[in-house]
Each structure stands twice: as structure tokens, then as C-alpha cells.
Design an enzyme around this catalytic site. Structure first.
Site, PDB file in Angstrom:
ATOM      1  N   GLU A 221       0.849  -1.193   0.000  1.00  0.00           N
ATOM      2  CA  GLU A 221       0.000   0.000   0.000  1.00  0.00           C
ATOM      3  C   GLU A 221       0.883   1.240   0.000  1.00  0.00           C
ATOM      4  O   GLU A 221       1.647   1.476   0.947  1.00  0.00           O
ATOM      5  CB  GLU A 221      -0.951   0.048   1.207  1.00  0.00           C
ATOM      6  CG  GLU A 221      -1.838   1.289   1.097  1.00  0.00           C
ATOM      7  CD  GLU A 221      -2.912   1.444   2.167  1.00  0.00           C
ATOM      8  OE1 GLU A 221      -2.785   0.853   3.250  1.00  0.00           O
ATOM      9  OE2 GLU A 221      -3.876   2.196   1.895  1.00  0.00           O
TER      10      GLU A 221
ATOM     11  N   ASP B 226       4.148   4.957   4.256  1.00  0.00           N
ATOM     12  CA  ASP B 226       3.768   6.379   4.271  1.00  0.00           C
ATOM     13  C   ASP B 226       4.874   7.169   4.952  1.00  0.00           C
ATOM     14  O   ASP B 226       5.668   6.608   5.704  1.00  0.00           O
ATOM     15  CB  ASP B 226       2.414   6.616   4.977  1.00  0.00           C
ATOM     16  CG  ASP B 226       1.702   7.859   4.430  1.00  0.00           C
ATOM     17  OD1 ASP B 226       2.249   8.971   4.583  1.00  0.00           O
ATOM     18  OD2 ASP B 226       0.630   7.717   3.829  1.00  0.00           O
TER      19      ASP B 226
ATOM     20  N   ASP C  32       9.382   7.268   1.657  1.00  0.00           N
ATOM     21  CA  ASP C  32       8.845   7.462   0.311  1.00  0.00           C
ATOM     22  C   ASP C  32       8.727   6.094  -0.367  1.00  0.00           C
ATOM     23  O   ASP C  32       9.729   5.409  -0.584  1.00  0.00           O
ATOM     24  CB  ASP C  32       9.808   8.376  -0.461  1.00  0.00           C
ATOM     25  CG  ASP C  32       9.279   8.758  -1.834  1.00  0.00           C
ATOM     26  OD1 ASP C  32       8.436   8.022  -2.389  1.00  0.00           O
ATOM     27  OD2 ASP C  32       9.732   9.789  -2.360  1.00  0.00           O
TER      28      ASP C  32
ATOM     29  N   ASP D 270      -2.253  11.996  -3.251  1.00  0.00           N
ATOM     30  CA  ASP D 270      -2.415  13.463  -3.257  1.00  0.00           C
ATOM     31  C   ASP D 270      -2.670  13.938  -4.690  1.00  0.00           C
ATOM     32  O   ASP D 270      -1.902  13.609  -5.591  1.00  0.00           O
ATOM     33  CB  ASP D 270      -1.148  14.123  -2.701  1.00  0.00           C
ATOM     34  CG  ASP D 270      -0.886  13.702  -1.263  1.00  0.00           C
ATOM     35  OD1 ASP D 270      -1.507  14.262  -0.362  1.00  0.00           O
ATOM     36  OD2 ASP D 270      -0.073  12.772  -1.056  1.00  0.00           O
TER      37      ASP D 270
ATOM     38  N   LYS E  46      -3.027  21.866  -8.948  1.00  0.00           N
ATOM     39  CA  LYS E  46      -2.562  22.981  -9.792  1.00  0.00           C
ATOM     40  C   LYS E  46      -1.676  22.455 -10.922  1.00  0.00           C
ATOM     41  O   LYS E  46      -0.881  21.529 -10.708  1.00  0.00           O
ATOM     42  CB  LYS E  46      -1.754  23.973  -8.950  1.00  0.00           C
ATOM     43  CG  LYS E  46      -2.595  24.677  -7.912  1.00  0.00           C
ATOM     44  CD  LYS E  46      -1.773  25.679  -7.137  1.00  0.00           C
ATOM     45  CE  LYS E  46      -2.612  26.255  -6.004  1.00  0.00           C
ATOM     46  NZ  LYS E  46      -1.809  26.755  -4.905  1.00  0.00           N
TER      47      LYS E  46
ATOM     48  N   ASP F  58     -10.994  10.751  -5.664  1.00  0.00           N
ATOM     49  CA  ASP F  58     -12.293  11.422  -5.726  1.00  0.00           C
ATOM     50  C   ASP F  58     -12.162  12.768  -6.441  1.00  0.00           C
ATOM     51  O   ASP F  58     -12.993  13.650  -6.272  1.00  0.00           O
ATOM     52  CB  ASP F  58     -12.914  11.574  -4.326  1.00  0.00           C
ATOM     53  CG  ASP F  58     -12.033  12.345  -3.366  1.00  0.00           C
ATOM     54  OD1 ASP F  58     -11.002  12.901  -3.806  1.00  0.00           O
ATOM     55  OD2 ASP F  58     -12.375  12.408  -2.167  1.00  0.00           O
TER      56      ASP F  58
ATOM     57  N   THR G 287     -12.182   5.063   4.429  1.00  0.00           N
ATOM     58  CA  THR G 287     -11.292   5.672   5.425  1.00  0.00           C
ATOM     59  C   THR G 287     -11.841   7.046   5.816  1.00  0.00           C
ATOM     60  O   THR G 287     -12.738   7.587   5.164  1.00  0.00           O
ATOM     61  CB  THR G 287      -9.870   5.861   4.862  1.00  0.00           C
ATOM     62  OG1 THR G 287      -9.957   6.721   3.716  1.00  0.00           O
ATOM     63  CG2 THR G 287      -9.239   4.539   4.471  1.00  0.00           C
TER      64      THR G 287
ATOM     65  N   PHE H 245     -10.399   9.771   5.351  1.00  0.00           N
ATOM     66  CA  PHE H 245     -10.155  10.683   4.227  1.00  0.00           C
ATOM     67  C   PHE H 245     -11.271  10.581   3.186  1.00  0.00           C
ATOM     68  O   PHE H 245     -11.800  11.590   2.715  1.00  0.00           O
ATOM     69  CB  PHE H 245      -8.800  10.361   3.580  1.00  0.00           C
ATOM     70  CG  PHE H 245      -8.471  11.282   2.453  1.00  0.00           C
ATOM     71  CD1 PHE H 245      -7.860  12.500   2.685  1.00  0.00           C
ATOM     72  CD2 PHE H 245      -8.822  10.963   1.144  1.00  0.00           C
ATOM     73  CE1 PHE H 245      -7.591  13.378   1.643  1.00  0.00           C
ATOM     74  CE2 PHE H 245      -8.557  11.833   0.102  1.00  0.00           C
ATOM     75  CZ  PHE H 245      -7.936  13.039   0.358  1.00  0.00           C
ATOM     76  N   GLU H 246     -11.649   9.341   2.837  1.00  0.00           N
ATOM     77  CA  GLU H 246     -12.703   9.170   1.832  1.00  0.00           C
ATOM     78  C   GLU H 246     -14.036   9.714   2.352  1.00  0.00           C
ATOM     79  O   GLU H 246     -14.791  10.345   1.609  1.00  0.00           O
ATOM     80  CB  GLU H 246     -12.860   7.691   1.452  1.00  0.00           C
ATOM     81  CG  GLU H 246     -13.941   7.500   0.389  1.00  0.00           C
ATOM     82  CD  GLU H 246     -14.130   6.057  -0.050  1.00  0.00           C
ATOM     83  OE1 GLU H 246     -13.550   5.153   0.572  1.00  0.00           O
ATOM     84  OE2 GLU H 246     -14.874   5.846  -1.020  1.00  0.00           O
TER      85      GLU H 246
HETATM   86  C1  LIG Z   1      -4.712  11.872   0.661  1.00  0.00           C
HETATM   87  S1  LIG Z   1      -3.872  10.773   1.695  1.00  0.00           S
HETATM   88  C2  LIG Z   1      -4.829   9.252   1.578  1.00  0.00           C
HETATM   89  C3  LIG Z   1      -4.459   8.274   2.645  1.00  0.00           C
HETATM   90  C4  LIG Z   1      -5.147   6.898   2.593  1.00  0.00           C
HETATM   91  N1  LIG Z   1      -4.759   6.152   1.407  1.00  0.00           N
HETATM   92  C5  LIG Z   1      -6.651   7.003   2.689  1.00  0.00           C
HETATM   93  O1  LIG Z   1      -7.337   6.610   1.740  1.00  0.00           O
HETATM   94  O2  LIG Z   1      -7.137   7.464   3.722  1.00  0.00           O
HETATM   95  C6  LIG Z   1      -2.443  10.409   0.694  1.00  0.00           C
HETATM   96  C7  LIG Z   1      -1.343   9.772   1.498  1.00  0.00           C
HETATM   97  O3  LIG Z   1      -0.328   9.324   0.616  1.00  0.00           O
HETATM   98  C8  LIG Z   1       0.928   9.577   1.214  1.00  0.00           C
HETATM   99  N2  LIG Z   1       1.934   9.574   0.141  1.00  0.00           N
HETATM  100  C9  LIG Z   1       1.931  10.296  -0.994  1.00  0.00           C
HETATM  101  N3  LIG Z   1       3.002   9.993  -1.749  1.00  0.00           N
HETATM  102  C10 LIG Z   1       3.695   9.040  -1.065  1.00  0.00           C
HETATM  103  C11 LIG Z   1       4.891   8.338  -1.317  1.00  0.00           C
HETATM  104  N4  LIG Z   1       5.610   8.543  -2.427  1.00  0.00           N
HETATM  105  N5  LIG Z   1       5.314   7.447  -0.400  1.00  0.00           N
HETATM  106  C12 LIG Z   1       4.606   7.241   0.736  1.00  0.00           C
HETATM  107  N6  LIG Z   1       3.460   7.878   1.029  1.00  0.00           N
HETATM  108  C13 LIG Z   1       3.017   8.774   0.137  1.00  0.00           C
HETATM  109  C14 LIG Z   1       0.736  10.891   1.930  1.00  0.00           C
HETATM  110  O4  LIG Z   1       1.686  11.098   2.951  1.00  0.00           O
HETATM  111  C15 LIG Z   1      -0.678  10.716   2.485  1.00  0.00           C
HETATM  112  O5  LIG Z   1      -0.660  10.120   3.764  1.00  0.00           O
END
Ligand SMILES: C[S@@+](CC[C@H](N)C(=O)[O-])C[C@H]1O[C@@H](n2cnc3c(N)ncnc32)[C@H](O)[C@@H]1O
Length: 221
Positions: free
Chosen positions: A58, A83, A110, A132, A136, A168, A200, A202-203
Site C-alpha cells: 500500500e 507512508d 517514500d 495526493d 494545480k 475522488d 477511510t 479521508f474518503e
Molecule cells: C490523501 S492521503 C490518503 C491516505 C489513505 N490512502 C486514505 O485513503 O485514507 C495520501 C497519502 O499518501 C501519502 N503519500 C503520498 N506519496 C507518497 C509516497 N511517495 N510514499 C509514501 N506515502 C506517500 C501521503 O503522505 C498521504 O498520507
């Protein structure tokens, strides 16, 4: 037109890393036991997940809602949750300890860097739910779903394995479809929300603001 990929660009926003004293102590105790390092030699996944033939990754596990729920309901499947968000990783470490989740491992870092630790064709499914959106134009090169980044993900997927995405943001869903349809590493792209993908926090926030999630599944050639 899709912006050209910049290898140094990060796909995540800077996240809070500090933990309260109690959670920090739990994190310090459990990370050496259950976390995999972001960088290092290529992993032996049989050693990390003995007796588990199916392994999922994930990317962006956020606060850990899905990884924790999935690992508890699928004890025979290995899951690596990645994450940069330390509080979410700390929560998962606590859940691994509390529920005895031998099938869940975490990476704080990362995911695109961590990919280099995975052998070719070693992962059954890669998930990136609600990456994310970087809305922009000037930031679009930071989106996770670009052809360059999908090629790196495709390397670790087994043939017949799945890349599962959700967003979304309508424009991002369109970009996801376009990138995957043009990618020779994937044979099919279909709309499919897996039954185990819980909503989640977030969703739910997005839904309450009127945004509907689109789920995509692409099959590795
Ligand atoms: C908008 S949140 C969604 C979190 C989760 N998947 C959910 O549905 O609730 C996006 C997450 O992706 C993580 N993220 C983005 N790019 C990443 C990367 N290259 N490696 C690890 N985490 C990453 C961000 O830190 C953030 O926690």
C-alpha cells in the site's frame, strides 16, 4: 498534456512527524521489530513474510485505517504499508503489536524510494488509494500516477497482478485512466472497488463534501 516527470519531485506533502511522549515510546520500541527500512539491500520477502504467498503493497497508507483492517481480516496475505506520515505508521505498529499481525509490516518513508528494495515481479497487488491530487498545473508532475512512476511500479508486480487506484478528483481519475490505458505493461483497466476497501476517514470527508470515489484496477501483463 502530462508534465514531464522530475525524478527529484516528491509525491507527498510535508507531514507532521512529531508524536506525543507515550506514542513516541511505543514507536521506538516497536519500529525495530516491525518496520522495514526505506533504503537498503533488496529484501527477501519469504523471510519478511514466511508462509504467505500473496504480498500486497500500500502506497500512502495515511492514518492506517485500511492496512489495519485488511491485515486483521486477511491473516494469510502479507501487506507492506508505506507512508511518510509518522503518526499513521505509529498507529500501525501499535496494531501489529496489539493484534499479533505477523502479516503486516510498515515502512516510514517514500514508497517510490522503497520500491528499489523489492525484487522484480514479487508483489501481487500495489494499492494507491487517494494519492495526493496536486490540482494545480504547476504541481501536476508531483502526481503519483505518471507513466514514469507506473513503470517503476510495474517492475515489482507479478504478471497477472493488480494495480489498484482510487481518487475522488475527477480530473485525476481521467489522468489515471489515460496513463494506464497507454501503458504497455498493463493489459486491462476496469472500474472495480474491492469489497475489502473500507471507507477511510479521508474518503468519508470527501464524500460528505459531495465527492464520489472512482476505483480503478489495472492488470499487469
Ligand atoms: C490523501 S492521503 C490518503 C491516505 C489513505 N490512502 C486514505 O485513503 O485514507 C495520501 C497519502 O499518501 C501519502 N503519500 C503520498 N506519496 C507518497 C509516497 N511517495 N510514499 C509514501 N506515502 C506517500 C501521503 O503522505 C498521504 O498520507
Amino acid at each position: 498534456m502530462e508534465a514531464s516527470p522530475r525524478p527529484t519531485a516528491r509525491t507527498f506533502k510535508p507531514r507532521r512527524r512529531r508524536l506525543g511522549t507515550e506514542r513516541a515510546a511505543v514507536y521506538e520500541r516497536l519500529a525495530p521489530l516491525f518496520a522495514l527500512a526505506e533504503t537498503g539491500p533488496v529484501l527477501d520477502l519469504v523471510e519478511s513474510f514466511p508462509d504467505r504467498r500473496s504480498i500486497r503493497l500500500e502506497i500512502g497508507s495515511g492514518n492506517g485505517d485500511l492496512a489495519s483492517s485488511f491485515a486483521r481480516s486477511h491473516p494469510d496475505v502479507g501487506l507492506i504499508a508505506v507512508d511518510v506520515h509518522r503518526p499513521g505508521i505509529a498507529r500501525l505498529l501499535a496494531d501489529i503489536d496489539a493484534f499479533g499481525l505477523g502479516n503486516l509490516r510498515v515502512v516510514e518513508g517514500d514508497a517510490l524510494v522503497f520500491l528499489d528494495r523489492l525484487p522484480d515481479a514479487s508483489i501481487d497487488e500495489v494499492w494507491a488509494f487517494f494519492p495526493d491530487p496536486w490540482p494545480k498545473n504547476a504541481q501536476s508532475h508531483r502526481r503519483l500516477v505518471t507513466s514514469e512512476r507506473m513503470a517503476r511500479i510495474a517492475r515489482v508486480l507479478k504478471s497477472g497482478g493488480s494495480l489498484r487506484l482510487a481518487t475522488d478528483v475527477a480530473a485525476y481519475a481521467q489522468q489515471m485512466r489515460g496513463v494506464l490505458a497507454a501503458d504497455p505493461n498493463f493489459v486491462r483497466v476496469e472500474d472495480e472497488r474491492p469489497t475489502w476497501r473500507i471507507e477511510t476517514h479521508f474518503e468519508r470527508e470527501g464524500r460528505e463534501r459531495g465527492r464520489a470515489a472512482v476505483d480503478l484496477r489495472a492488470i499487469r501483463r
